[in-house]
Write a protein that holds these residues in place. Structure first.
Motif, PDB file in Angstrom:
ATOM      1  N   LEU A 157       0.824  -1.205   0.000  1.00 18.54           N
ATOM      2  CA  LEU A 157       0.000   0.000   0.000  1.00 18.54           C
ATOM      3  C   LEU A 157       0.861   1.259   0.000  1.00 18.54           C
ATOM      4  O   LEU A 157       0.579   2.216  -0.729  1.00 18.54           O
ATOM      5  CB  LEU A 157      -0.933   0.001   1.207  1.00 18.54           C
ATOM      6  CG  LEU A 157      -2.046  -1.059   1.206  1.00 18.54           C
ATOM      7  CD1 LEU A 157      -2.787  -1.047   2.532  1.00 18.54           C
ATOM      8  CD2 LEU A 157      -3.006  -0.826   0.044  1.00 18.54           C
ATOM      9  N   SER A 158       1.910   1.260   0.807  1.00 17.95           N
ATOM     10  CA  SER A 158       2.794   2.430   0.886  1.00 17.95           C
ATOM     11  C   SER A 158       3.481   2.687  -0.451  1.00 17.95           C
ATOM     12  O   SER A 158       3.512   3.830  -0.943  1.00 17.95           O
ATOM     13  CB  SER A 158       3.837   2.216   1.980  1.00 17.95           C
ATOM     14  OG  SER A 158       4.749   3.298   2.012  1.00 17.95           O
ATOM     15  N   SER A 159       4.022   1.635  -1.059  1.00 17.57           N
ATOM     16  CA  SER A 159       4.740   1.806  -2.329  1.00 17.57           C
ATOM     17  C   SER A 159       3.795   2.189  -3.454  1.00 17.57           C
ATOM     18  O   SER A 159       4.136   2.994  -4.325  1.00 17.57           O
ATOM     19  CB  SER A 159       5.501   0.529  -2.689  1.00 17.57           C
ATOM     20  OG  SER A 159       4.616  -0.556  -2.933  1.00 17.57           O
ATOM     21  N   MET A 160       2.583   1.645  -3.435  1.00 14.78           N
ATOM     22  CA  MET A 160       1.621   1.962  -4.484  1.00 14.78           C
ATOM     23  C   MET A 160       1.100   3.387  -4.354  1.00 14.78           C
ATOM     24  O   MET A 160       0.872   4.065  -5.360  1.00 14.78           O
ATOM     25  CB  MET A 160       0.457   0.970  -4.453  1.00 14.78           C
ATOM     26  CG  MET A 160       0.805  -0.409  -4.999  1.00 14.78           C
ATOM     27  SD  MET A 160       1.331  -0.383  -6.731  1.00 14.78           S
ATOM     28  CE  MET A 160      -0.175   0.161  -7.555  1.00 14.78           C
ATOM     29  N   GLN A 161       0.913   3.853  -3.122  1.00 18.21           N
ATOM     30  CA  GLN A 161       0.476   5.235  -2.934  1.00 18.21           C
ATOM     31  C   GLN A 161       1.528   6.220  -3.443  1.00 18.21           C
ATOM     32  O   GLN A 161       1.201   7.239  -4.071  1.00 18.21           O
ATOM     33  CB  GLN A 161       0.164   5.477  -1.452  1.00 18.21           C
ATOM     34  CG  GLN A 161      -1.122   4.809  -0.995  1.00 18.21           C
ATOM     35  CD  GLN A 161      -1.238   4.685   0.515  1.00 18.21           C
ATOM     36  OE1 GLN A 161      -0.311   5.026   1.255  1.00 18.21           O
ATOM     37  NE2 GLN A 161      -2.364   4.182   0.989  1.00 18.21           N
ATOM     38  N   THR A 162       2.795   5.897  -3.191  1.00 17.71           N
ATOM     39  CA  THR A 162       3.884   6.725  -3.712  1.00 17.71           C
ATOM     40  C   THR A 162       3.910   6.669  -5.231  1.00 17.71           C
ATOM     41  O   THR A 162       4.107   7.689  -5.905  1.00 17.71           O
ATOM     42  CB  THR A 162       5.238   6.243  -3.155  1.00 17.71           C
ATOM     43  OG1 THR A 162       5.223   6.346  -1.737  1.00 17.71           O
ATOM     44  CG2 THR A 162       6.383   7.087  -3.712  1.00 17.71           C
ATOM     45  N   LEU A 163       3.682   5.483  -5.777  1.00 15.19           N
ATOM     46  CA  LEU A 163       3.685   5.307  -7.236  1.00 15.19           C
ATOM     47  C   LEU A 163       2.538   6.060  -7.898  1.00 15.19           C
ATOM     48  O   LEU A 163       2.716   6.667  -8.961  1.00 15.19           O
ATOM     49  CB  LEU A 163       3.600   3.818  -7.572  1.00 15.19           C
ATOM     50  CG  LEU A 163       3.589   3.453  -9.063  1.00 15.19           C
ATOM     51  CD1 LEU A 163       4.828   4.005  -9.768  1.00 15.19           C
ATOM     52  CD2 LEU A 163       3.510   1.935  -9.232  1.00 15.19           C
TER      53      LEU A 163
END
Length: 217
Positions: A157-163
């Motif tokens: 979730l964290s990496s996808m939100q940044t992406l």
């Protein structure tokens, strides 16, 4: 949540016309070993366009679908059955295009920095996305009752939100660059010529599409 607009279709047409106009009446320059400054800019820009064109759906949409259909299962709010996760096939290829364009000259401040951040976000999101895809595709969540999914979900979730934010920022840079280039080409061409008519068609079509998009949002 911001979901990036599908800019790829109009960008591809504009990039092709810009590439043609950059090469028009420059037959002598095609003989040179090194491209002209204008040709080099078009080559770099088209590489960025290639990166933009590689996503059929925004990462914002993918994240929203995950949060709606899959996350509730790992959060214990729905039955853990027949889960789905999109395979991150294009992430590595998009990163390759971004990195290649970023290394090319001339510098494009309005795109180089957003591209760098987009590339970094892809690098962080791809491994955990691949892990989740393999886990869900193998239906391992049924044998471990979702334990691994719950373990890696926060990082996903964290990496996808940044992406999502990085992709949106990159697309906004592409849109701004695209609009400025089309307007400059339109104003540069001589009135009454076929080239002026072609660029005018693209310029006003894009303005109309942007206006229509604003109404639909």
């Amino acid at each position: 949540m911001f979901i990036a607009k599908p800019v790829a279709r109009t960008l591809a047409v504009a990039a092709c016309l810009l590439a043609l106009s950059a090469c028009d009446d420059k037959s002598t320059k095609t003989q040179e070993a090194q491209p002209s400054a204008e040709q080099a800019e078009v080559l770099k820009y088209n590489e960025y366009i290639a990166a933009a064109n590689m996503t059929s759906a925004s990462y914002g949409k993918q994240l929203a679908e995950y949060q709606k259909y899959t996350q509730p299962a790992f959060d214990g709010k729905k039955k853990m059955d027949d889960l789905f996760f999109t395979e991150p096939l294009s992430m590595g290829r998009i990163k390759e295009h971004l990195d290649k364009a970023h290394s090319m000259k001339p510098d494009m401040p309005e795109l180089d920095e957003p591209a760098r951040l987009y590339s970094e976000a892809l690098a962080k999101a791809e491994p955990v996305s691949r892990d989740m895809y393999n886990y869900i595709s193998a239906k391992t969540y049924k044998s471990d009752n979702g334990a691994h999914g719950r373990e890696i979900q926060p990082a996903l979730l964290s990496s996808m939100q940044t992406l999502v934010a990085a992709q949106a920022n990159f697309f906004e840079g592409i849109e701004a660059k695209d609009r400025a280039r089309i307007k400059a080409e339109f104003e540069r061409t001589e009135k009454g010529t076929l080239e002026h008519a072609q660029m005018g068609m693209v310029y006003y079509l894009k303005e109309s599409l942007d206006a229509a998009g604003g109404v639909l949002e």
